[in-house]
Design an enzyme around this catalytic site. Structure first.
Site, PDB file in Angstrom:
ATOM      1  N   GLU A 136      44.698  30.211  52.519  1.00  0.00           N
ATOM      2  CA  GLU A 136      43.380  29.913  51.963  1.00  0.00           C
ATOM      3  C   GLU A 136      43.145  28.403  52.090  1.00  0.00           C
ATOM      4  O   GLU A 136      43.480  27.636  51.192  1.00  0.00           O
ATOM      5  CB  GLU A 136      43.327  30.351  50.492  1.00  0.00           C
ATOM      6  CG  GLU A 136      43.617  31.831  50.319  1.00  0.00           C
ATOM      7  CD  GLU A 136      43.985  32.248  48.896  1.00  0.00           C
ATOM      8  OE1 GLU A 136      43.757  33.414  48.565  1.00  0.00           O
ATOM      9  OE2 GLU A 136      44.505  31.421  48.119  1.00  0.00           O
ATOM     10  N   ASP A 152      47.686  28.708  42.333  1.00  0.00           N
ATOM     11  CA  ASP A 152      49.039  29.244  42.214  1.00  0.00           C
ATOM     12  C   ASP A 152      49.952  28.716  43.318  1.00  0.00           C
ATOM     13  O   ASP A 152      51.154  28.955  43.290  1.00  0.00           O
ATOM     14  CB  ASP A 152      49.012  30.780  42.236  1.00  0.00           C
ATOM     15  CG  ASP A 152      48.943  31.357  40.835  1.00  0.00           C
ATOM     16  OD1 ASP A 152      49.080  30.588  39.869  1.00  0.00           O
ATOM     17  OD2 ASP A 152      48.748  32.579  40.700  1.00  0.00           O
ATOM     18  N   LYS A 207      47.829  37.250  40.264  1.00  0.00           N
ATOM     19  CA  LYS A 207      46.504  36.791  39.845  1.00  0.00           C
ATOM     20  C   LYS A 207      46.255  37.053  38.352  1.00  0.00           C
ATOM     21  O   LYS A 207      45.587  36.257  37.682  1.00  0.00           O
ATOM     22  CB  LYS A 207      45.445  37.502  40.685  1.00  0.00           C
ATOM     23  CG  LYS A 207      44.052  37.060  40.365  1.00  0.00           C
ATOM     24  CD  LYS A 207      43.054  37.746  41.245  1.00  0.00           C
ATOM     25  CE  LYS A 207      41.670  37.546  40.699  1.00  0.00           C
ATOM     26  NZ  LYS A 207      40.684  38.350  41.415  1.00  0.00           N
ATOM     27  N   ASP A 248      37.277  35.081  43.756  1.00  0.00           N
ATOM     28  CA  ASP A 248      38.385  34.675  44.623  1.00  0.00           C
ATOM     29  C   ASP A 248      37.919  33.453  45.403  1.00  0.00           C
ATOM     30  O   ASP A 248      36.719  33.285  45.643  1.00  0.00           O
ATOM     31  CB  ASP A 248      38.717  35.791  45.620  1.00  0.00           C
ATOM     32  CG  ASP A 248      39.371  36.989  44.945  1.00  0.00           C
ATOM     33  OD1 ASP A 248      39.719  36.872  43.763  1.00  0.00           O
ATOM     34  OD2 ASP A 248      39.522  38.029  45.620  1.00  0.00           O
ATOM     35  N   ASP A 271      42.841  44.257  38.456  1.00  0.00           N
ATOM     36  CA  ASP A 271      41.420  44.288  38.117  1.00  0.00           C
ATOM     37  C   ASP A 271      40.967  45.690  37.704  1.00  0.00           C
ATOM     38  O   ASP A 271      40.363  45.877  36.647  1.00  0.00           O
ATOM     39  CB  ASP A 271      40.579  43.780  39.290  1.00  0.00           C
ATOM     40  CG  ASP A 271      41.055  44.317  40.631  1.00  0.00           C
ATOM     41  OD1 ASP A 271      42.008  45.110  40.649  1.00  0.00           O
ATOM     42  OD2 ASP A 271      40.463  43.956  41.664  1.00  0.00           O
TER      43      ASP A 271
HETATM   44  O1  LIG Z   1      49.881  35.056  42.787  1.00  0.00           O
HETATM   45  C1  LIG Z   1      48.688  35.104  43.095  1.00  0.00           C
HETATM   46  C2  LIG Z   1      48.190  35.950  44.115  1.00  0.00           C
HETATM   47  C3  LIG Z   1      46.834  35.930  44.397  1.00  0.00           C
HETATM   48  N1  LIG Z   1      45.997  35.114  43.721  1.00  0.00           N
HETATM   49  C4  LIG Z   1      44.549  35.079  44.053  1.00  0.00           C
HETATM   50  O2  LIG Z   1      43.994  36.358  43.869  1.00  0.00           O
HETATM   51  C5  LIG Z   1      42.916  36.566  44.745  1.00  0.00           C
HETATM   52  C6  LIG Z   1      43.014  37.923  45.419  1.00  0.00           C
HETATM   53  O3  LIG Z   1      44.152  38.020  46.201  1.00  0.00           O
HETATM   54  P1  LIG Z   1      44.133  38.499  47.729  1.00  0.00           P
HETATM   55  O4  LIG Z   1      45.520  38.411  48.220  1.00  0.00           O
HETATM   56  O5  LIG Z   1      43.056  37.792  48.452  1.00  0.00           O
HETATM   57  O6  LIG Z   1      43.796  40.028  47.589  1.00  0.00           O
HETATM   58  P2  LIG Z   1      42.542  40.896  48.116  1.00  0.00           P
HETATM   59  O7  LIG Z   1      43.067  42.238  48.500  1.00  0.00           O
HETATM   60  O8  LIG Z   1      41.698  40.195  49.074  1.00  0.00           O
HETATM   61  O9  LIG Z   1      41.778  40.993  46.727  1.00  0.00           O
HETATM   62  C7  LIG Z   1      41.059  42.076  46.201  1.00  0.00           C
HETATM   63  O10 LIG Z   1      41.893  42.958  45.481  1.00  0.00           O
HETATM   64  C8  LIG Z   1      42.611  42.357  44.398  1.00  0.00           C
HETATM   65  C9  LIG Z   1      43.415  43.428  43.727  1.00  0.00           C
HETATM   66  O11 LIG Z   1      42.644  44.540  43.441  1.00  0.00           O
HETATM   67  C10 LIG Z   1      41.652  41.657  43.437  1.00  0.00           C
HETATM   68  O12 LIG Z   1      42.374  40.966  42.463  1.00  0.00           O
HETATM   69  C11 LIG Z   1      40.784  40.692  44.187  1.00  0.00           C
HETATM   70  O13 LIG Z   1      39.891  40.038  43.348  1.00  0.00           O
HETATM   71  C12 LIG Z   1      40.053  41.435  45.272  1.00  0.00           C
HETATM   72  O14 LIG Z   1      39.217  40.550  45.998  1.00  0.00           O
HETATM   73  C13 LIG Z   1      42.917  35.382  45.725  1.00  0.00           C
HETATM   74  O15 LIG Z   1      41.885  34.490  45.371  1.00  0.00           O
HETATM   75  C14 LIG Z   1      44.262  34.750  45.499  1.00  0.00           C
HETATM   76  O16 LIG Z   1      44.208  33.376  45.696  1.00  0.00           O
HETATM   77  C15 LIG Z   1      46.472  34.291  42.714  1.00  0.00           C
HETATM   78  O17 LIG Z   1      45.718  33.528  42.108  1.00  0.00           O
HETATM   79  N2  LIG Z   1      47.801  34.306  42.431  1.00  0.00           N
HETATM   80 MN   LIG Z   2      41.148  38.274  49.398  1.00  0.00          MN
END
Ligand SMILES: O=c1ccn([C@@H]2O[C@H](COP(=O)(O)OP(=O)(O)O[C@H]3O[C@H](CO)[C@@H](O)[C@H](O)[C@H]3O)[C@@H](O)[C@H]2O)c(=O)[nH]1
Ligand SMILES: [Mn+2]
Length: 584
Positions: free
Chosen positions: A119, A148, A287, A311, A451
């Protein structure tokens, strides 16, 4: 305040989807067809006289087909919950302004990032800038970046963004710029009559971009910047991404008014950088852990009653989204029961053919409207406005009324430094030991889709949610584009949803009696997404193999089978999605 409808016209309206009757007739006809298939299969199994040779495999495969068809029928039935009753919402922002402009609540915005390589800091700060520039009183807005990755480069980028915001926010407000992510705005710009101002702001942006990109490439913050800002000293005790103290810096705040004003002398939103403490012996809960730290830290810095969570790859595409969501929360008649307002996950990078269906159109354009008709959509982690209370675990009661008047219980005596030190304690690893955080409070731990399970528990606490999906999407993100990325994401989602089925908060039993039966069914359909693959695999492989062997498993259309229906179409959920979408 009098809440009677006689006094106030509503702040939002809810309309039923068009074509409901047609869809329902279609659905009933489909059910009839499915029943005929079951009937045919049963009938064949009961009446056929198997020879020994056929029994070796023939009978078994017919049972397999029957099992798959029963499963598909059941699964299809569950999916109907979110197709049966679509609703569409429309907020009235002008009424909100007329009635509440002077008592708009404080709003806290949480942006989450976790890895500066996946990111890039430039993307992160574009998101941050887009949410800082919401059309909303700046003194009531606080933006928190949770990192994080604990990355100095991300911190440096945020520092740069804080300076650039001093020019960007007045520019946006003066020229009513949309969208307010600078990168997206500059990319999409065509003709403009603000050429001079545009050139000036673009120059500032490009210079900032160059500094940040250079630092990202070199993986090093320029010495000059490091000397200029005391915040960098917090990395002195840093050992690794998984092992460091809490790093917290309030970059913009009204207590530091000289440094926190834009170029025209107006106060900017509060801006905070947070990298919560990480230690190898403590699980950080991804997260969910970051969000819970943010909930606590923000409660003593700004304590916004409404929380927006995005995000870092999802910028604000509509500067009025806060006002839209407040129309739902502040409506005098229905607002008190609404816990969260979810926007669709929309993406700016989907290609025309969208090979891997990353746009999630069926979910965004059909199913979530259907969920809204059953009591409210799922919480999907980004682009969601929450009431702080419900997110923190409060149960709904009919007597509950939210007091939107600001009762500022934040300490005014403390210096910024004292506030920072106090906040750091709230983001420490040990803070949550023997507390309800991650269980009854905040986002739930232990599930890859924190979530969805959190949203379900909020709804089980008696709250409703709202799905708002206007033509101009509120947020735009980045969808996975390669097969590998898509597979990883789908694996996580389907595994996570499946886990929810067996968790304490299972929609199958825990939610029983707490949420609508139709909402329960819809949740179950998502939770059963993973096991659905078994029947799908069986159904797509076995009949073709048997066809090669010359053994038909389906009736001949003209002779035995009464309806001329393509069976693959019947049991293919994606086809149904598009049919449903067209009808809706
Ligand atoms: O240890 C962590 C891991 C991830 N994130 C943040 O969480 C968000 C979502 O993570 P990502 O790996 O991008 O997952 P996605 O599959 O794209 O995310 C979707 O699916 C997740 C789980 O359902 C949701 O939390 C997200 O909001 C949703 O956009 C990102 O902004 C990350 O930066 C953290 O802050 N800490
Ligand atoms: Mn994502």
């Amino acid at each position: 305040m009098d809440r009677g409808r006689g006094v106030y016209s509503p702040l939002f309206e809810t309309k039923k989807g068009r074509g409901r009757l047609i869809y329902r007739l279609f659905s009933i006809s489909l059910f009839t067809a499915i029943s005929f298939i079951w009937l045919y299969r049963f009938n064949h199994i009961i009446t056929t006289n198997y020879t020994q040779q056929e029994e070796d495999g023939g009978k078994l495969v017919w049972f397999g087909m029957l099992a798959a068809e029963l499963w598909f029928g059941f699964y299809w039935f569950l999916t109907q919950a979110f197709r049966w009753n679509l609703v569409f919402r429309q907020p009235f922002k002008d009424r909100l302004s007329q009635r509440y402009e002077h008592m708009l609540p404080e709003v806290d915005i949480f942006v989450c990032t976790a890895d500066p390589e996946i990111e890039p800091p430039m993307m992160v700060i574009n998101t941050v800038l887009s949410v800082m520039a919401f059309d909303y009183p700046s003194e009531k807005l606080s933006v928190y970046l949770s990192d994080d990755g604990g990355s100095e480069i991300t911190f440096y980028a945020l520092l740069e963004a804080a300076t650039f915001a001093k020019h960007w926010l007045p520019f946006c407000k003066r020229f009513k710029v949309e969208p307010r992510s600078p990168a997206a705005y500059f990319n999409g710009i065509k003709d403009t009559n603000i050429a001079n101002e545009l050139v000036a702001i673009k120059k500032l942006y490009n210079e900032m971009e160059k500094r940040i990109e250079d630092a990202t490439k070199l993986k090093r913050v320029p010495q000059e910047a490091r000397l200029k800002h005391k915040g960098f000293s917090q990395w002195d005790s840093y050992s690794s991404k998984r092992d460091h103290d809490t790093i917290l810096q309030i970059l913009l705040h009204k207590k530091d008014h000289d440094n926190s004003k834009d170029v025209h002398g107006f106060m900017l939103p509060t801006l905070v950088y947070l990298a919560r403490e990480k230690r190898p012996q403590y699980h950080h809960n991804y997260k969910a852990g970051a969000m819970n730290s943010l909930l606590r830290v923000s409660s003593i810095i700004s304590n916004g009653k409404v929380i927006l969570n995005v995000d870092c790859d999802m910028y604000s595409n509509n500067s009025e989204s806060i006002r839209d969501s407040l129309c739902y929360f502040m409506d005098e008649e229905k607002g008190h029961e609404i816990a969260f307002v979810q926007s669709p996950q929309a993406f700016e990078n989907v290609t025309k053919n969208d090979l891997y269906a990353s746009a999630l159109l069926a979910i965004a354009e059909v199913e979530f409207h259907g969920a809204d008709g059953c009591g409210g959509p799922l919480y999907i982690g980004t682009g969601c406005f929450h009431k702080r209370e419900s997110l923190c675990g409060m149960k709904f009661s009919d007597e509950y009324r939210h007091n939107w008047k600001s009762e500022d219980n934040l300490s005014t005596e403390e210096t910024l430094h004292e506030l920072e030190e106090k906040s750091k304690g709230l983001a420490s690893c040990s803070y949550e030991e023997n507390t309800q955080w991650g269980k009854e409070m905040g986002l739930k731990y232990g599930c890859p889709v924190e979530d969805v399970i959190t949203g379900l528990s909020i709804q089980s606490n008696g709250w409703k949610s709202v799905y708002y999906n206007p033509a101009r999407k509120a947020f735009l993100g980045v969808a996975p584009t390669s097969l590998l990325q898509v597979l990883i994401q789908h694996k996580r989602w389907s595994e996570g949803d499946f886990q929810i089925l067996f968790s304490k908060y299972s929609p199958a039993w825990y939610a029983f009696g707490k949420i609508n039966l139709s909402l329960q069914m819809g949740y179950c359909a998502y939770c059963l997404w993973a096991p659905n693959c078994l029947a799908t695999l069986f159904y797509s492989i076995i009949p073709s193999l048997y066809l090669l062997k010359g053994i038909p498993l389906f009736p001949k259309v003209t002779k035995q089978f009464p309806l001329n229906i393509d069976r693959n179409m019947l049991f293919c959920p994606r086809e149904l999605n598009s049919v449903g979408k067209n009808i809706a």
